[in-house]
Design a protein around this motif. Sequence first.
Motif, PDB file in Angstrom:
ATOM      1  N   SER A 214       0.831  -1.219   0.000  1.00  0.00           N
ATOM      2  CA  SER A 214       0.000   0.000   0.000  1.00  0.00           C
ATOM      3  C   SER A 214       0.857   1.257   0.000  1.00  0.00           C
ATOM      4  O   SER A 214       0.485   2.291   0.549  1.00  0.00           O
ATOM      5  N   GLY A 215       2.017   1.179  -0.631  1.00  0.00           N
ATOM      6  CA  GLY A 215       2.891   2.335  -0.741  1.00  0.00           C
ATOM      7  C   GLY A 215       3.685   2.645   0.510  1.00  0.00           C
ATOM      8  O   GLY A 215       4.387   3.651   0.559  1.00  0.00           O
ATOM      9  N   GLU A 216       3.598   1.784   1.507  1.00  0.00           N
ATOM     10  CA  GLU A 216       4.388   1.962   2.719  1.00  0.00           C
ATOM     11  C   GLU A 216       5.699   1.182   2.604  1.00  0.00           C
ATOM     12  O   GLU A 216       5.844   0.318   1.738  1.00  0.00           O
ATOM     13  N   VAL A 217       6.644   1.481   3.467  1.00  0.00           N
ATOM     14  CA  VAL A 217       7.885   0.720   3.533  1.00  0.00           C
ATOM     15  C   VAL A 217       7.720  -0.335   4.617  1.00  0.00           C
ATOM     16  O   VAL A 217       7.537  -0.006   5.789  1.00  0.00           O
ATOM     17  N   GLU A 218       7.741  -1.601   4.226  1.00  0.00           N
ATOM     18  CA  GLU A 218       7.608  -2.699   5.175  1.00  0.00           C
ATOM     19  C   GLU A 218       8.968  -3.380   5.297  1.00  0.00           C
ATOM     20  O   GLU A 218       9.528  -3.868   4.308  1.00  0.00           O
ATOM     21  N   ALA A 219       9.484  -3.373   6.510  1.00  0.00           N
ATOM     22  CA  ALA A 219      10.859  -3.819   6.745  1.00  0.00           C
ATOM     23  C   ALA A 219      10.897  -5.272   7.181  1.00  0.00           C
ATOM     24  O   ALA A 219      10.053  -5.728   7.964  1.00  0.00           O
TER      25      ALA A 219
ATOM     26  N   LEU B  95      11.777  -4.569  16.718  1.00  0.00           N
ATOM     27  CA  LEU B  95      13.145  -4.483  16.210  1.00  0.00           C
ATOM     28  C   LEU B  95      13.249  -3.251  15.312  1.00  0.00           C
ATOM     29  O   LEU B  95      12.430  -3.081  14.400  1.00  0.00           O
ATOM     30  N   ASP B  96      14.224  -2.409  15.548  1.00  0.00           N
ATOM     31  CA  ASP B  96      14.395  -1.181  14.759  1.00  0.00           C
ATOM     32  C   ASP B  96      13.097  -0.381  14.672  1.00  0.00           C
ATOM     33  O   ASP B  96      12.795   0.234  13.642  1.00  0.00           O
TER      34      ASP B  96
ATOM     35  N   PHE C 203       6.910 -16.543  12.825  1.00  0.00           N
ATOM     36  CA  PHE C 203       7.774 -16.115  13.927  1.00  0.00           C
ATOM     37  C   PHE C 203       8.560 -14.861  13.580  1.00  0.00           C
ATOM     38  O   PHE C 203       8.845 -14.567  12.413  1.00  0.00           O
ATOM     39  N   ALA C 204       8.882 -14.108  14.620  1.00  0.00           N
ATOM     40  CA  ALA C 204       9.619 -12.858  14.461  1.00  0.00           C
ATOM     41  C   ALA C 204      11.040 -13.152  13.987  1.00  0.00           C
ATOM     42  O   ALA C 204      11.603 -14.216  14.271  1.00  0.00           O
ATOM     43  N   PRO C 205      11.650 -12.198  13.268  1.00  0.00           N
ATOM     44  CA  PRO C 205      12.977 -12.454  12.692  1.00  0.00           C
ATOM     45  C   PRO C 205      14.116 -12.488  13.695  1.00  0.00           C
ATOM     46  O   PRO C 205      15.265 -12.712  13.302  1.00  0.00           O
ATOM     47  N   ASP C 206      13.837 -12.290  14.996  1.00  0.00           N
ATOM     48  CA  ASP C 206      14.909 -12.470  15.972  1.00  0.00           C
ATOM     49  C   ASP C 206      15.107 -13.940  16.314  1.00  0.00           C
ATOM     50  O   ASP C 206      16.089 -14.301  16.962  1.00  0.00           O
ATOM     51  N   ARG C 207      14.190 -14.813  15.889  1.00  0.00           N
ATOM     52  CA  ARG C 207      14.355 -16.260  16.074  1.00  0.00           C
ATOM     53  C   ARG C 207      15.035 -16.852  14.841  1.00  0.00           C
ATOM     54  O   ARG C 207      14.671 -16.536  13.708  1.00  0.00           O
ATOM     55  N   THR C 208      15.999 -17.732  15.050  1.00  0.00           N
ATOM     56  CA  THR C 208      16.546 -18.499  13.941  1.00  0.00           C
ATOM     57  C   THR C 208      15.536 -19.576  13.560  1.00  0.00           C
ATOM     58  O   THR C 208      14.659 -19.936  14.364  1.00  0.00           O
ATOM     59  N   PRO C 209      15.623 -20.121  12.357  1.00  0.00           N
ATOM     60  CA  PRO C 209      14.713 -21.204  11.991  1.00  0.00           C
ATOM     61  C   PRO C 209      14.767 -22.377  12.971  1.00  0.00           C
ATOM     62  O   PRO C 209      13.721 -22.932  13.339  1.00  0.00           O
ATOM     63  N   GLN C 210      15.981 -22.755  13.402  1.00  0.00           N
ATOM     64  CA  GLN C 210      16.092 -23.875  14.331  1.00  0.00           C
ATOM     65  C   GLN C 210      15.447 -23.549  15.672  1.00  0.00           C
ATOM     66  O   GLN C 210      14.771 -24.386  16.287  1.00  0.00           O
ATOM     67  N   ALA C 211      15.619 -22.309  16.139  1.00  0.00           N
ATOM     68  CA  ALA C 211      14.991 -21.910  17.390  1.00  0.00           C
ATOM     69  C   ALA C 211      13.481 -21.932  17.270  1.00  0.00           C
ATOM     70  O   ALA C 211      12.769 -22.280  18.229  1.00  0.00           O
TER      71      ALA C 211
ATOM     72  N   GLY D 189      13.035 -15.717   8.797  1.00  0.00           N
ATOM     73  CA  GLY D 189      12.622 -14.353   8.529  1.00  0.00           C
ATOM     74  C   GLY D 189      13.797 -13.471   8.174  1.00  0.00           C
ATOM     75  O   GLY D 189      14.938 -13.928   8.032  1.00  0.00           O
ATOM     76  N   ALA D 190      13.524 -12.175   8.032  1.00  0.00           N
ATOM     77  CA  ALA D 190      14.572 -11.192   7.738  1.00  0.00           C
ATOM     78  C   ALA D 190      14.461 -10.049   8.729  1.00  0.00           C
ATOM     79  O   ALA D 190      13.374  -9.510   8.943  1.00  0.00           O
ATOM     80  N   PRO D 191      15.565  -9.655   9.358  1.00  0.00           N
ATOM     81  CA  PRO D 191      15.529  -8.496  10.245  1.00  0.00           C
ATOM     82  C   PRO D 191      15.267  -7.230   9.441  1.00  0.00           C
ATOM     83  O   PRO D 191      15.469  -7.213   8.219  1.00  0.00           O
ATOM     84  N   PRO D 192      14.822  -6.159  10.078  1.00  0.00           N
ATOM     85  CA  PRO D 192      14.493  -4.937   9.337  1.00  0.00           C
ATOM     86  C   PRO D 192      15.657  -4.376   8.529  1.00  0.00           C
ATOM     87  O   PRO D 192      15.464  -3.878   7.425  1.00  0.00           O
ATOM     88  N   GLY D 193      16.868  -4.438   9.091  1.00  0.00           N
ATOM     89  CA  GLY D 193      18.030  -3.951   8.352  1.00  0.00           C
ATOM     90  C   GLY D 193      18.021  -2.452   8.109  1.00  0.00           C
ATOM     91  O   GLY D 193      18.684  -1.958   7.198  1.00  0.00           O
ATOM     92  N   LEU D 194      17.291  -1.702   8.929  1.00  0.00           N
ATOM     93  CA  LEU D 194      17.133  -0.273   8.669  1.00  0.00           C
ATOM     94  C   LEU D 194      18.377   0.538   9.002  1.00  0.00           C
ATOM     95  O   LEU D 194      18.497   1.696   8.600  1.00  0.00           O
ATOM     96  N   ALA D 195      19.312  -0.062   9.740  1.00  0.00           N
ATOM     97  CA  ALA D 195      20.526   0.670  10.087  1.00  0.00           C
ATOM     98  C   ALA D 195      21.487   0.770   8.909  1.00  0.00           C
ATOM     99  O   ALA D 195      22.379   1.633   8.890  1.00  0.00           O
ATOM    100  N   ALA D 196      21.331  -0.108   7.912  1.00  0.00           N
ATOM    101  CA  ALA D 196      22.199  -0.051   6.737  1.00  0.00           C
ATOM    102  C   ALA D 196      21.980   1.269   6.003  1.00  0.00           C
ATOM    103  O   ALA D 196      20.839   1.688   5.778  1.00  0.00           O
TER     104      ALA D 196
END
Length: 361
Positions: free
Chosen positions: A162-167, A216-217, A251-259, A281-288
């Motif tokens: 919807s034109g938003e930035v989804e991290a 996260l972020d 699951f949230a991206p702070d969990r690894t798949p194995q976790a 998952g993928a972390p937001p990565g907004l600090a890059a």
Amino acid sequence: MDLDLRAPVGELTRCLVDVPSVSGDEAALADAVQAALGRIGGLRVERDGDAVVARTSLGLPSRIVLAGHLDTVPIADNLPSRVEGGRLYGCGTSDMKAGVAIALRLAATLPLTEPGALRHDITWICYDHEEVEAARNGLRRLAAQHRDWLDGDLAILMEPTSGEVEAGCQGTLRVIVRLGGRRAHSARSWLGDNAIHKAGALLQRLAAYEARSVTLDGCTYREGLSAVRVDGGVAGNVIPDACAVTVNFRFAPDRTPQAAVEHVREVLAGYECEVTDLSGGAPPGLAAAPAAAFVAATGRTPVAKYGWTDVARFAELGIPALNYGPGDPNLAHTREEYVELAAIDEGERLLRGYLTGALTA
């Protein structure tokens, strides 16, 4: 068919939508995209299966990847497309041919060979088999066979937002819990052991599960553990001796798949869980820096992506990635799927400004 990539972006979207491309049947659309990109100067165009990749080679200090899938879910009596009240209706309009149309029109209309006109080198990736199981995903295949084609400092997935930035994105896993019993004639039910009835305790445990939220972020990801399918039964007069419950964990991206797998097994202790699908998952990565610059240029406040997208594949490769597209994610895969024509125009304007430097923080 001939695609005119210089056509107004709404018209180009309609042309893409009217070429059916259900997963596994993307070849005709991939052929048209490859031919159209091949006519543009300043691009190196390559093909793998039904994935088409085009790249500039200007020697600029950064590279932006614009990626989108060509396939759709099965058609639901919603082709050919139609325009009504400023909306384009049809299969794939929102998810995600409007986003692909923006990317392709930019390829044809940006000054790719004019020195100093672009802030970044650009890679376009139009890939296949996104709407089916992960093993067939075209971007997954490209990462395995042509890793260098995916290189970049930031990947923008043209997913409907919807034109938003989804991290980032949630991870997803599915397990099957199998329950056994003993068959008997339903007229003598006491002689059997009903496997379907045993699902009741499992379903109650899932219903009582308290999902967590993780920020996260500045983006809040909500988890969910849900039964999504129940299979069982033999006949109308037979006590069933088998029942299978499919459970999906987002699951949230702070969990690894194995976790994530370990967590599900802990919650469902006492049941045997067969993992049938698992994607991290993928972390937001907004600090890059490239991601931060894009967010600043859009003027949007990033939010979490609910659902799994191919940003996770780029994250695995160490490439920051964001979701941004004109479609409404709530309309994806629906019979009444549509995209606002004004939103497509706005998406093209914003990305053009970012890539040329006309839009800056």
